[in-house]
Motif scaffolding. Structure first.
Motif, PDB file in Angstrom:
ATOM      1  N   VAL A 139       0.707  -1.214   0.024  1.00 36.67           N
ATOM      2  CA  VAL A 139       0.189  -0.167  -0.122  1.00 36.67           C
ATOM      3  C   VAL A 139       0.791   1.204  -0.081  1.00 36.67           C
ATOM      4  CG1 VAL A 139      -1.662   1.351   1.177  1.00 36.67           C
ATOM      5  CG2 VAL A 139      -1.888  -1.178   1.268  1.00 36.67           C
ATOM      6  N   SER A 140       2.125   1.023   0.701  1.00 36.39           N
ATOM      7  CA  SER A 140       2.830   2.343   0.778  1.00 36.39           C
ATOM      8  C   SER A 140       3.316   2.817  -0.733  1.00 36.39           C
ATOM      9  CB  SER A 140       4.248   2.099   1.621  1.00 36.39           C
ATOM     10  OG  SER A 140       4.991   1.236   0.931  1.00 36.39           O
ATOM     11  N   HIS A 141       3.309   1.831  -1.645  1.00 33.86           N
ATOM     12  CA  HIS A 141       3.886   2.441  -2.808  1.00 33.86           C
ATOM     13  C   HIS A 141       2.702   3.071  -4.150  1.00 33.86           C
ATOM     14  CE1 HIS A 141       7.290  -0.001  -1.783  1.00 33.86           C
ATOM     15  NE2 HIS A 141       8.019   0.727  -2.713  1.00 33.86           N
ATOM     16  N   LEU A 142       1.346   2.793  -3.683  1.00 37.38           N
ATOM     17  CA  LEU A 142       0.197   3.332  -4.403  1.00 37.38           C
ATOM     18  C   LEU A 142       0.640   4.865  -4.517  1.00 37.38           C
ATOM     19  CD1 LEU A 142      -2.685   1.347  -2.935  1.00 37.38           C
ATOM     20  CD2 LEU A 142      -1.464   0.999  -4.951  1.00 37.38           C
ATOM     21  N   GLU A 143       0.794   5.819  -3.665  1.00 32.92           N
ATOM     22  CA  GLU A 143       0.863   7.178  -3.781  1.00 32.92           C
ATOM     23  C   GLU A 143       1.966   7.522  -4.917  1.00 32.92           C
ATOM     24  OE1 GLU A 143       1.953  10.882  -1.376  1.00 32.92           O
ATOM     25  OE2 GLU A 143       2.314   9.016  -0.287  1.00 32.92           O
ATOM     26  N   LYS A 144       2.923   6.867  -4.940  1.00 33.96           N
ATOM     27  CA  LYS A 144       3.830   7.184  -5.987  1.00 33.96           C
ATOM     28  C   LYS A 144       3.599   7.251  -7.393  1.00 33.96           C
ATOM     29  CE  LYS A 144       8.246   5.183  -8.164  1.00 33.96           C
ATOM     30  NZ  LYS A 144       9.120   3.952  -7.958  1.00 33.96           N
ATOM     31  N   TYR A 145       2.421   6.198  -7.396  1.00 31.86           N
ATOM     32  CA  TYR A 145       1.864   5.990  -8.805  1.00 31.86           C
ATOM     33  C   TYR A 145       0.581   6.635  -9.067  1.00 31.86           C
ATOM     34  CZ  TYR A 145       5.375   2.438  -9.643  1.00 31.86           C
ATOM     35  OH  TYR A 145       6.443   1.748  -9.914  1.00 31.86           O
ATOM     36  N   LYS A 146       0.349   7.381  -7.827  1.00 31.22           N
ATOM     37  CA  LYS A 146      -1.147   8.210  -7.812  1.00 31.22           C
ATOM     38  C   LYS A 146      -2.207   7.018  -8.063  1.00 31.22           C
ATOM     39  CE  LYS A 146       0.968  12.387  -9.701  1.00 31.22           C
ATOM     40  NZ  LYS A 146       0.779  13.613 -10.748  1.00 31.22           N
ATOM     41  N   PHE A 147      -2.197   6.035  -7.322  1.00 31.25           N
ATOM     42  CA  PHE A 147      -3.437   5.052  -7.362  1.00 31.25           C
ATOM     43  C   PHE A 147      -4.010   5.483  -6.183  1.00 31.25           C
ATOM     44  CE2 PHE A 147      -0.673   2.114  -9.997  1.00 31.25           C
ATOM     45  CZ  PHE A 147      -1.679   2.239 -11.152  1.00 31.25           C
ATOM     46  N   SER A 148      -5.405   5.374  -6.121  1.00 26.56           N
ATOM     47  CA  SER A 148      -6.156   5.294  -4.993  1.00 26.56           C
ATOM     48  C   SER A 148      -6.419   4.002  -4.443  1.00 26.56           C
ATOM     49  CB  SER A 148      -7.621   5.936  -5.266  1.00 26.56           C
ATOM     50  OG  SER A 148      -8.423   5.111  -6.212  1.00 26.56           O
ATOM     51  N   TYR A 149      -6.730   3.923  -3.075  1.00 26.86           N
ATOM     52  CA  TYR A 149      -7.351   2.547  -2.544  1.00 26.86           C
ATOM     53  C   TYR A 149      -8.727   2.690  -1.840  1.00 26.86           C
ATOM     54  CZ  TYR A 149      -6.993  -1.551   0.060  1.00 26.86           C
ATOM     55  OH  TYR A 149      -7.401  -3.127   0.637  1.00 26.86           O
ATOM     56  N   ASP A 150      -9.435   1.462  -2.427  1.00 25.95           N
ATOM     57  CA  ASP A 150     -10.806   1.445  -1.772  1.00 25.95           C
ATOM     58  C   ASP A 150     -10.628   0.478  -0.571  1.00 25.95           C
ATOM     59  OD1 ASP A 150     -13.592   1.737  -3.842  1.00 25.95           O
ATOM     60  OD2 ASP A 150     -11.680   2.769  -4.292  1.00 25.95           O
ATOM     61  N   ILE A 151     -11.294   0.960   0.400  1.00 23.22           N
ATOM     62  CA  ILE A 151     -11.354   0.217   1.774  1.00 23.22           C
ATOM     63  C   ILE A 151     -12.686  -0.570   1.869  1.00 23.22           C
ATOM     64  CG2 ILE A 151     -10.899   0.222   4.362  1.00 23.22           C
ATOM     65  CD1 ILE A 151      -9.416   2.848   4.267  1.00 23.22           C
ATOM     66  N   LEU A 152     -12.667  -1.811   1.770  1.00 26.75           N
ATOM     67  CA  LEU A 152     -13.888  -2.661   1.740  1.00 26.75           C
ATOM     68  C   LEU A 152     -13.906  -3.386   2.990  1.00 26.75           C
ATOM     69  CD1 LEU A 152     -16.500  -3.785   0.584  1.00 26.75           C
ATOM     70  CD2 LEU A 152     -15.061  -5.665  -0.560  1.00 26.75           C
ATOM     71  N   ILE A 153     -14.518  -3.094   4.024  1.00 29.02           N
ATOM     72  CA  ILE A 153     -14.568  -3.537   5.381  1.00 29.02           C
ATOM     73  C   ILE A 153     -15.995  -3.670   5.924  1.00 29.02           C
ATOM     74  CG2 ILE A 153     -12.185  -2.991   6.067  1.00 29.02           C
ATOM     75  CD1 ILE A 153     -13.411  -0.509   7.599  1.00 29.02           C
ATOM     76  N   HIS A 177     -19.190   1.673   0.796  1.00 25.89           N
ATOM     77  CA  HIS A 177     -20.383   1.177   1.736  1.00 25.89           C
ATOM     78  C   HIS A 177     -20.754   1.717   3.032  1.00 25.89           C
ATOM     79  CE1 HIS A 177     -20.080  -1.067  -2.056  1.00 25.89           C
ATOM     80  NE2 HIS A 177     -19.665  -2.112  -1.665  1.00 25.89           N
ATOM     81  N   LEU A 178     -20.164   2.921   3.260  1.00 30.67           N
ATOM     82  CA  LEU A 178     -20.348   3.423   4.615  1.00 30.67           C
ATOM     83  C   LEU A 178     -19.708   2.357   5.695  1.00 30.67           C
ATOM     84  CD1 LEU A 178     -24.192   3.929   4.260  1.00 30.67           C
ATOM     85  CD2 LEU A 178     -22.396   5.621   4.319  1.00 30.67           C
ATOM     86  N   ALA A 179     -18.835   1.510   5.108  1.00 28.68           N
ATOM     87  CA  ALA A 179     -18.204   0.562   6.240  1.00 28.68           C
ATOM     88  C   ALA A 179     -19.167  -0.525   6.667  1.00 28.68           C
ATOM     89  CB  ALA A 179     -17.388   1.176   7.118  1.00 28.68           C
ATOM     90  N   LYS A 180     -20.082  -0.532   5.960  1.00 28.91           N
ATOM     91  CA  LYS A 180     -21.160  -1.556   6.042  1.00 28.91           C
ATOM     92  C   LYS A 180     -21.813  -1.688   7.538  1.00 28.91           C
ATOM     93  CE  LYS A 180     -20.181  -4.826   2.091  1.00 28.91           C
ATOM     94  NZ  LYS A 180     -19.905  -6.106   1.780  1.00 28.91           N
TER      95      LYS A 180
END
Length: 289
Positions: A139-153, A177-180
């Motif tokens: 996950v720490s490398h996503l910002e470098k590539y300007k990728f977002s991250y969806d949190i599904l929990i 989904h509002l964190a379900k």
């Protein structure tokens, strides 16, 4: 692997209406075993030709296709569909964020301009997964590539998610989904306490999506969702909320038109600019559509 031609996607109209969360799949009963018999209505194929007329009917300009299977094939499948269907403005794919080759894979996927971010199905992982070093490293490398991250929990994973996001103050996150929350049982207080903490991080947005499936599928009423909507509007604000249908999963509890009208009716009290943000402006900005 499939050869996918990179495509640049852009939206010129800042008021474009975007469905920020929907899925496609060619139904496979083994791979898609999460679609149980009580969800029989979605035990079939769902492709862009099924969604396009629904978006047109509801005056929605485009969508973000989100992974439902955890494979790179899924990412390539969605990218291919986005190249063939201009209304698919962005893709949230899957990559093994715990892989030793994660940097190599992110470098590969960075060539596809329509790939906006990634998602892992954290709701299915054991407690402690979000603390694992390899996952955090990926996950720490996503910002470098300007990728977002969806949190599904699920709601009971919120405390772990709070500790997780603390590691990445500049990473773009959105909570699906509002964190379900357990709307079916009217559980609110514990969810609200943790969501307030999560909302305190300015780099986190929240999707108003997937809410009918967290309620009683057969007896839900539009007012059942108001306490949850009120809360996220108060804590995230209109500038950090994204509308998403969660089609076709939503169909087990509501038609596209039903879940869409619930959201539209709720935000009707807001200013025009706030409504435009929630119904597309925020998605356009967050996913760089």
């Amino acid at each position: 692997m499939t050869n996918i031609e990179p495509r640049v996607s852009s939206l010129q109209n800042p008021a474009s209406r975007i469905d920020a969360h929907q899925h496609f799949w060619k139904y496979d009963p083994v791979r898609d075993s999460w679609i149980t018999d009580e969800m029989k209505t979605i035990q079939r194929d769902f492709f862009p030709n099924h969604l396009a007329p629904i978006l047109d009917e509801n005056k929605i300009d485009g969508s973000v296709a989100v992974q439902a299977d955890q494979s790179e094939y899924e990412t390539e499948f969605l990218l291919t569909l986005s190249n063939q269907n201009s209304f698919i403005k962005g893709v949230v794919g899957w990559v093994d964020l715990s892989s030793d080759k994660i940097v190599e894979r992110l470098d590969f996927f960075s060539q596809f301009k329509n790939l906006k971010g990634f998602r892992h199905i954290l709701q299915a992982e054991p407690k402690g997964f979000m603390k694992r070093h390899q996952f955090l490293f990926g996950v720490s490398h996503l910002e470098k590539y300007k990728f977002s991250y969806d949190i599904l929990i699920y709601h009971h994973q919120l405390e772990e998610a709070i500790e997780f996001v603390k590691h990445f103050p500049h990473q773009k996150f959105v909570v699906d989904h509002l964190a379900k929350p357990n709307i079916k049982q009217n559980e609110f207080e514990r969810w609200a306490k943790s969501m307030a903490q999560l909302a305190s991080f300015e780099n986190i947005c929240c999707k108003i999506s997937g809410f009918t499936t967290e309620a009683d599928w057969n007896t839900w009423k539009p007012q059942d969702f108001n306490p949850y909507f009120d809360f996220v509007l108060n804590y995230f604000g209109a500038k950090r909320l994204l509308y998403g249908s969660d089609w076709p999963v939503c169909l087990v509890a509501a038609s596209y038109e039903q879940q869409f009208s619930i959201t539209e009716n709720y935000i009707s009290k807001l200013s025009r600019s706030e409504k435009e943000l929630i119904m597309g402006g925020n998605a356009t900005r967050f996913y760089n559509l």
